[in-house]
Each structure stands twice: as structure tokens, then as C-alpha cells.
Design an enzyme around this catalytic site. Sequence first.
Site, PDB file in Angstrom:
ATOM      1  N   ASP A  59       0.890  -1.167   0.000  1.00  0.00           N
ATOM      2  CA  ASP A  59       0.000   0.000   0.000  1.00  0.00           C
ATOM      3  C   ASP A  59       0.923   1.211   0.000  1.00  0.00           C
ATOM      4  OD1 ASP A  59      -1.524   2.205   0.566  1.00  0.00           O
ATOM      5  OD2 ASP A  59      -2.759   1.207   2.081  1.00  0.00           O
ATOM      6  N   SER A 139      -2.428  14.157 -14.132  1.00  0.00           N
ATOM      7  CA  SER A 139      -3.689  14.136 -14.906  1.00  0.00           C
ATOM      8  C   SER A 139      -3.933  15.488 -15.553  1.00  0.00           C
ATOM      9  CB  SER A 139      -4.869  13.813 -13.983  1.00  0.00           C
ATOM     10  OG  SER A 139      -6.092  13.952 -14.684  1.00  0.00           O
ATOM     11  N   TYR A 152      -9.862  15.331  -6.330  1.00  0.00           N
ATOM     12  CA  TYR A 152      -8.978  14.525  -7.185  1.00  0.00           C
ATOM     13  C   TYR A 152      -8.107  15.462  -8.025  1.00  0.00           C
ATOM     14  CZ  TYR A 152      -7.387  11.653 -11.085  1.00  0.00           C
ATOM     15  OH  TYR A 152      -6.604  11.034 -12.037  1.00  0.00           O
ATOM     16  N   LYS A 156      -3.848  16.065  -8.127  1.00  0.00           N
ATOM     17  CA  LYS A 156      -2.989  15.968  -9.311  1.00  0.00           C
ATOM     18  C   LYS A 156      -2.245  17.280  -9.550  1.00  0.00           C
ATOM     19  CE  LYS A 156      -3.822  11.677 -10.273  1.00  0.00           C
ATOM     20  NZ  LYS A 156      -2.744  10.677 -10.169  1.00  0.00           N
TER      21      LYS A 156
HETATM   22  N1  LIG Z   1      -7.853   6.346 -16.308  1.00  0.00           N
HETATM   23  C1  LIG Z   1      -7.954   7.640 -16.397  1.00  0.00           C
HETATM   24  O1  LIG Z   1      -8.917   8.170 -16.952  1.00  0.00           O
HETATM   25  C2  LIG Z   1      -6.874   8.521 -15.843  1.00  0.00           C
HETATM   26  C3  LIG Z   1      -6.745   9.830 -16.334  1.00  0.00           C
HETATM   27  C4  LIG Z   1      -5.735  10.635 -15.815  1.00  0.00           C
HETATM   28  C5  LIG Z   1      -4.865  10.150 -14.869  1.00  0.00           C
HETATM   29  N2  LIG Z   1      -5.009   8.872 -14.407  1.00  0.00           N
HETATM   30  C6  LIG Z   1      -4.072   8.419 -13.387  1.00  0.00           C
HETATM   31  O2  LIG Z   1      -3.365   7.302 -13.880  1.00  0.00           O
HETATM   32  C7  LIG Z   1      -2.950   6.478 -12.796  1.00  0.00           C
HETATM   33  C8  LIG Z   1      -3.319   5.037 -13.065  1.00  0.00           C
HETATM   34  O3  LIG Z   1      -4.723   4.970 -13.197  1.00  0.00           O
HETATM   35  P1  LIG Z   1      -5.491   3.815 -13.973  1.00  0.00           P
HETATM   36  O4  LIG Z   1      -6.550   4.492 -14.746  1.00  0.00           O
HETATM   37  O5  LIG Z   1      -4.540   2.912 -14.633  1.00  0.00           O
HETATM   38  O6  LIG Z   1      -6.197   3.091 -12.730  1.00  0.00           O
HETATM   39  P2  LIG Z   1      -6.490   1.556 -12.374  1.00  0.00           P
HETATM   40  O7  LIG Z   1      -7.515   1.612 -11.318  1.00  0.00           O
HETATM   41  O8  LIG Z   1      -6.722   0.770 -13.620  1.00  0.00           O
HETATM   42  O9  LIG Z   1      -5.094   1.070 -11.761  1.00  0.00           O
HETATM   43  C9  LIG Z   1      -4.595   1.601 -10.579  1.00  0.00           C
HETATM   44  C10 LIG Z   1      -3.818   0.522  -9.861  1.00  0.00           C
HETATM   45  O10 LIG Z   1      -3.301   1.111  -8.653  1.00  0.00           O
HETATM   46  C11 LIG Z   1      -3.471   0.195  -7.594  1.00  0.00           C
HETATM   47  N3  LIG Z   1      -3.541   0.907  -6.325  1.00  0.00           N
HETATM   48  C12 LIG Z   1      -4.535   1.716  -5.862  1.00  0.00           C
HETATM   49  N4  LIG Z   1      -4.250   2.158  -4.635  1.00  0.00           N
HETATM   50  C13 LIG Z   1      -3.048   1.624  -4.294  1.00  0.00           C
HETATM   51  C14 LIG Z   1      -2.230   1.710  -3.148  1.00  0.00           C
HETATM   52  N5  LIG Z   1      -2.614   2.411  -2.099  1.00  0.00           N
HETATM   53  N6  LIG Z   1      -1.063   1.040  -3.132  1.00  0.00           N
HETATM   54  C15 LIG Z   1      -0.670   0.295  -4.210  1.00  0.00           C
HETATM   55  N7  LIG Z   1      -1.420   0.179  -5.330  1.00  0.00           N
HETATM   56  C16 LIG Z   1      -2.593   0.834  -5.371  1.00  0.00           C
HETATM   57  C17 LIG Z   1      -4.764  -0.544  -7.922  1.00  0.00           C
HETATM   58  O11 LIG Z   1      -4.849  -1.784  -7.247  1.00  0.00           O
HETATM   59  C18 LIG Z   1      -4.663  -0.681  -9.442  1.00  0.00           C
HETATM   60  O12 LIG Z   1      -4.018  -1.885  -9.798  1.00  0.00           O
HETATM   61  C19 LIG Z   1      -3.621   7.052 -11.537  1.00  0.00           C
HETATM   62  O13 LIG Z   1      -2.703   7.848 -10.831  1.00  0.00           O
HETATM   63  C20 LIG Z   1      -4.725   7.918 -12.115  1.00  0.00           C
HETATM   64  O14 LIG Z   1      -5.075   8.979 -11.270  1.00  0.00           O
HETATM   65  C21 LIG Z   1      -5.983   8.056 -14.867  1.00  0.00           C
END
Ligand SMILES: NC(=O)c1ccc[n+]([C@@H]2O[C@H](COP(=O)([O-])OP(=O)(O)OC[C@H]3O[C@@H](n4cnc5c(N)ncnc54)[C@H](O)[C@@H]3O)[C@@H](O)[C@H]2O)c1
Length: 248
Positions: A59, A139, A152, A156
Site C-alpha cells: 500500500d 492528470s 482529485y 494531481k
Molecule cells: N484512467 C484515467 O482516466 C486517468 C486519467 C488521468 C490520470 N489517471 C491516473 O493514472 C494512474 C493510473 O490509473 P489507472 O486508470 O490505470 O487506474 P487503475 O484503477 O486501472 O489502476 C490503478 C492501480 O493502482 C493500484 N492501487 C490503488 N491504490 C493503491 C495503493 N494504495 N497502493 C498500491 N497500489 C494501489 C490498484 O490496485 C490498481 O491496480 C492514476 O494515478 C490515475 O489517477 C488516470
Amino acid sequence: MAERLKDKVALVTGAASGFGEGIARRFAQEGARVAIADLNEGAAQKLAKELGGLAIRADISRGSDVSALVQAVRAKWGEIDILVNNAGIGHKPQALDTLSEETFDRILAINAKSVFLTAHEIVPAMKARKRGVILNIASTGGVSPRPNLTWYNASKGWMITATRAMAVELAPFGIRVNAINPVAGETPLLATFMGEDTPAIRAKFLASIPIGRFSTPEDIASAACFLCSDEASMITGVALEVDGGRCI
Ligand SMILES: NC(=O)c1ccc[n+]([C@@H]2O[C@H](COP(=O)([O-])OP(=O)(O)OC[C@H]3O[C@@H](n4cnc5c(N)ncnc54)[C@H](O)[C@@H]3O)[C@@H](O)[C@H]2O)c1
């Protein structure tokens, strides 16, 4: 394919899903040894087996977990060359005055404090070796916020300022720090941001992306690989939009 990250040791947080998984896959293809840190141990193990990587349950909002995580990577492969702070969480769209304090604290702990915790564990060794690359997955919400995702978005924005501040402080030590600002992407997290995954809501999100599609893990992985490779050796402190033009 040329191996642009040959023999680099890379730690990618949240690498069991979505963007992090895409980054881990690309880094492995480019010759890196990839540590996959995630809360979801089963998915991390499965990916690590496929990529010949190392899966570690952690975590990343907890100092003791981050410390154990970094020790595990060092024990296996030695010092970390590339750190990708990718793990993050969102929240359902809601008015800024209705989000619970507990959810706010969790968002800040995972999206912001984790950057501090990993830096504490990893930067001293990077300084000693006079090299290292850190990449933060922020983001477009950090620069062009949509309503109802305020806390959120603010987390970011924190990450983008942390990137710039870390970059200027660490440049004399040969350490580069950059960020990527993805637009809404095809990952399991997307449904959280949309509130509901319906064709109407998808169309609304897509209408704000000039290129007309969501980002993909491959899009983010391509930018990540470039920024973490020696091809980007003169680039530090940027927050690169990978957003199909949304922030214009
Ligand atoms: N998907 C989008 O639309 C989007 C857009 C902009 C930015 N992001 C950013 O991209 C990054 C990845 O997002 P994603 O869309 O791939 O999400 P996702 O939910 O597919 O993957 C996130 C992963 O992080 C893990 N995780 C969450 N909390 C955790 C913790 N405390 N310790 C260890 N692991 C943890 C989860 O288990 C998961 O495997 C994030 O920082 C998100 O904010 C996503």
C-alpha cells in the site's frame, strides 16, 4: 526492437492494472527489469510471471510498506534506476462540499503522500549514484479541471507542482523528474470518473477530446518510455499532456 531501457531497474506502482500495467509491459519489452507494486497481489503476480518481473504487494500510502517494497527490489536487483509513481485513485463525480473527509484523506495519501514516501526511500541512493529518473502520473485534471472532481484534480495539481519542485532541486544530482498528464483513459478507473459508464456520458467526455478518443495504456506507456529513457536526458520538470488536445 532497440532496448531503450536495457538493464534498468524500474519500480512501477499500481502496475497491476490500467496505465501502470501498460507501462510495466513496455518497460519490460524495452529491456528493463520491472518491479510491479500493487495492492492487488494476485494481478501483480500474474503480470510479473508473464514479464519475468517481480511482484510486491504494497500500500504505497504507508511508509512501512514503501520501505519494505524498496528493500525487496534492492535485494533482488540492486538500486532502482527508474521510479514511476503511477498508483492513484479517484472518486465519483460529486459536489466539492459533499466528499467525505475519509475519502479526501485516502485520495491525498495515495495520490500525493506516496510521492513523498517513495522519494524518501529512493532519492538518497539516486543522489549517491548521481543518476535516476522519476516519473509521476498526474492528470489533465491537474491543469484543466472538470467540475465535480475537485479534490482529485487538486491532488494531481499537487503532483505537478511536486514534479517541478523535485526536478529543480534534484537536477544538480543528475536526477530527472517529469510527469505525464493523461486525459480520460480506457482503464478500470474511467467508470469512477464518469460516475456511470453509459454511451451518453462517454460521448460527453469524448466531445472534450479533439482527437476524439480516450487515451490507452499504450499511449501512456509510449510517453513514459521516452521520458524515462536517455533520449530525454535534457528533459526535466515537464508535465507532458497525453490528451489528444484536451488542454488546448
Ligand atoms: N484512467 C484515467 O482516466 C486517468 C486519467 C488521468 C490520470 N489517471 C491516473 O493514472 C494512474 C493510473 O490509473 P489507472 O486508470 O490505470 O487506474 P487503475 O484503477 O486501472 O489502476 C490503478 C492501480 O493502482 C493500484 N492501487 C490503488 N491504490 C493503491 C495503493 N494504495 N497502493 C498500491 N497500489 C494501489 C490498484 O490496485 C490498481 O491496480 C492514476 O494515478 C490515475 O489517477 C488516470
